[in-house]
Design a protein around this motif. Structure first.
Motif, PDB file in Angstrom:
ATOM      1  N   ALA A  21       0.819  -1.210   0.000  1.00 11.79           N
ATOM      2  CA  ALA A  21       0.000   0.000   0.000  1.00 11.79           C
ATOM      3  C   ALA A  21       0.856   1.263   0.000  1.00 11.79           C
ATOM      4  O   ALA A  21       0.360   2.350  -0.258  1.00 11.79           O
ATOM      5  N   GLY A  22       2.131   1.131   0.305  1.00 17.79           N
ATOM      6  CA  GLY A  22       3.049   2.267   0.375  1.00 17.79           C
ATOM      7  C   GLY A  22       4.198   1.914   1.293  1.00 17.79           C
ATOM      8  O   GLY A  22       4.478   0.738   1.552  1.00 17.79           O
ATOM      9  N   VAL A  23       4.833   2.936   1.825  1.00 20.17           N
ATOM     10  CA  VAL A  23       5.937   2.770   2.763  1.00 20.17           C
ATOM     11  C   VAL A  23       5.460   3.230   4.131  1.00 20.17           C
ATOM     12  O   VAL A  23       4.942   4.339   4.274  1.00 20.17           O
ATOM     13  N   ARG A  24       5.614   2.365   5.123  1.00 15.61           N
ATOM     14  CA  ARG A  24       5.218   2.731   6.483  1.00 15.61           C
ATOM     15  C   ARG A  24       6.422   3.321   7.201  1.00 15.61           C
ATOM     16  O   ARG A  24       7.500   2.743   7.216  1.00 15.61           O
ATOM     17  N   PHE A  25       6.220   4.508   7.800  1.00 14.86           N
ATOM     18  CA  PHE A  25       7.238   5.181   8.598  1.00 14.86           C
ATOM     19  C   PHE A  25       6.670   5.323   9.996  1.00 14.86           C
ATOM     20  O   PHE A  25       5.607   5.912  10.185  1.00 14.86           O
ATOM     21  N   ALA A  26       7.362   4.752  10.966  1.00 15.31           N
ATOM     22  CA  ALA A  26       6.845   4.741  12.331  1.00 15.31           C
ATOM     23  C   ALA A  26       8.000   4.761  13.321  1.00 15.31           C
ATOM     24  O   ALA A  26       9.170   4.708  12.941  1.00 15.31           O
ATOM     25  N   VAL A  27       7.656   4.839  14.588  1.00 15.22           N
ATOM     26  CA  VAL A  27       8.623   4.665  15.665  1.00 15.22           C
ATOM     27  C   VAL A  27       8.095   3.589  16.593  1.00 15.22           C
ATOM     28  O   VAL A  27       6.889   3.330  16.655  1.00 15.22           O
ATOM     29  N   LYS A  28       9.015   2.936  17.268  1.00 12.82           N
ATOM     30  CA  LYS A  28       8.634   1.988  18.300  1.00 12.82           C
ATOM     31  C   LYS A  28       9.628   2.102  19.433  1.00 12.82           C
ATOM     32  O   LYS A  28      10.756   2.553  19.240  1.00 12.82           O
ATOM     33  N   ARG A  29       9.187   1.703  20.608  1.00 13.97           N
ATOM     34  CA  ARG A  29      10.079   1.744  21.771  1.00 13.97           C
ATOM     35  C   ARG A  29      11.159   0.698  21.589  1.00 13.97           C
ATOM     36  O   ARG A  29      10.879  -0.474  21.359  1.00 13.97           O
TER      37      ARG A  29
END
Length: 107
Positions: free
Chosen positions: A23-31
């Motif tokens: 669906a696209g590129v996921r950009f996230a943060v995680k601990r």
């Protein structure tokens, strides 16, 4: 707003070309890491109703609502150094980073 350098855009387009169902590129943060948060760049398999979808240079970038305030204003680059290649993040929200650069903190 998130920005992407031409080098990062080229790398993301290459990933998307090999995965036409993404669906696209996921950009996230995680601990994670010793400073608190780490960046995640991956293919987005699906888009949740509350995800923010950004069109950046023709690339669909998907950001979840919890990550968005932590990455808003980030410039994503892609750099090669010798045999190593990785995305590099210039985040104005980061108040500190760990020594290895894998994680960051916010105020």
């Amino acid at each position: 707003m998130i920005q992407i350098t031409p080098a990062a855009s080229d790398r993301m387009r290459a990933f998307l070309a090999r995965s036409p169902g993404a669906a696209g590129v996921r950009f996230a943060v995680k601990r994670m890491g010793c400073s608190g948060f780490g960046y995640v760049v991956d293919l987005a398999g699906d888009i949740a109703e509350d995800d923010r979808v950004l069109d950046i240079d023709g690339i669909r970038v998907v950001v979840d609502p919890k990550s968005l305030p932590l990455v808003d204003g980030t410039l994503i680059d892609f750099q090669r150094q010798g045999l190593n290649a990785s995305f590099v993040f210039h985040n104005p929200n980061a108040t500190g980073e760990c020594g290895c650069g894998e994680s960051f903190t916010v105020a």
